[in-house]
Design an enzyme around this catalytic site. Sequence first.
Site, short mmCIF file in Angstrom:
data_model
loop_
_atom_site.label_atom_id
_atom_site.label_comp_id
_atom_site.label_asym_id
_atom_site.label_seq_id
_atom_site.Cartn_x
_atom_site.Cartn_y
_atom_site.Cartn_z
N GLU A 124 -20.44 4.56 6.05
CA GLU A 124 -19.32 3.29 6.00
C GLU A 124 -18.84 3.21 7.39
O GLU A 124 -18.90 1.99 7.93
CB GLU A 124 -18.11 3.76 5.13
CG GLU A 124 -17.15 2.75 5.04
CD GLU A 124 -15.82 3.13 4.81
OE1 GLU A 124 -15.65 3.68 3.69
OE2 GLU A 124 -14.80 2.90 5.42
N ASN A 223 -13.79 11.80 0.37
CA ASN A 223 -12.50 11.73 -0.38
C ASN A 223 -12.30 12.82 -1.11
O ASN A 223 -11.17 13.39 -1.32
CB ASN A 223 -12.49 10.47 -1.03
CG ASN A 223 -13.51 10.42 -2.44
OD1 ASN A 223 -13.15 10.92 -3.06
ND2 ASN A 223 -14.81 9.66 -2.00
N SER A 265 -16.32 9.67 -6.18
CA SER A 265 -17.81 9.67 -6.42
C SER A 265 -18.00 10.82 -7.41
O SER A 265 -19.15 10.97 -7.83
CB SER A 265 -18.68 9.74 -5.16
OG SER A 265 -18.26 11.10 -4.57
#
Length: 288
Positions: A124, A223, A265
């Site tokens: 990203e 994350n 995820s």
Amino acid sequence: MEILLAEDMGFCFGVRRAVESMNRAAYEGGLVESLGTVVHNPQVVEKMARQGIEVIADLDEVKGETVAITAHGVGPQVLEGLRTRDFRVVDTTCPIVKAAQNAAKKLSEAGFFVIIFGDPKHPEVRGVLGWAKNKGMATTDVSSVLAMEKPPRRIGILSQTTQPPRHFSKFVNNIISSWLDRSLEIRVVNTTCDATTNQQEAALALAKRVDVMIAIGGKNSANTRHLAEICNDLGTETYHIERAVDIQPSWIKDKERVGITAGASTPNEVIEEVISYLRSMAEKSPSK
Ligand code: F3S
């Protein structure tokens, strides 16, 4: 032993949207080749492979006609490569990542040096930096920014979407307090994602009430790592696992309350698997 779940955890809307779009494309048109993994979770990747979604590292590896861009997005060069080679493109870039890409593009076009608070190796972040035409840098270490001999005249600061907002604020405050008097303009765009923030708040609230926290998610899921970090920073014993089999009985021995959180995820079935594993252990060793 009591097993408590964070109020918000697991697949965020961006990941769910990406997985569904790729599954639909594979169902309708056969092989889909995904540029990088759709999410940083090995179980999701395995399951998608069985459905005809293969992971490739770059465009030179494409064998078929359909290429998917993951929720992390890509830079303009990759997009151009897809256009010129005439592939059918399934673009699942998360809208929140897209907003960060647009912010980077606008800042760079307006002459700002773009600083991204994030992991420079993360897809990203690499993509967002690409939209800044690589006129900038990405780091989580503010000292590497402040080590620049001369501050740029105009500075734009963004964040990787999954970074904890309080870490981003600290990073921004450091740059402002060190450089404001020597720069013409510093612009900050908060590109952290609510989905992540909500999950982090839920994890923190739970970590305060339990003896041990278990954060479920791929080892390379940024994350999930952040979730584990913030619980750990609070002083709660915390473990980051991928699957139920990673749990060591000693972690939960004599614990009264075990808290569970999971990254954006992490699919539901993996969370369920961990819960049932812990339940079976709790039955074997009822709390005192
Ligand atoms: Fe998008 Fe936020 Fe998920 S940026 S992919 S909704 S963590």
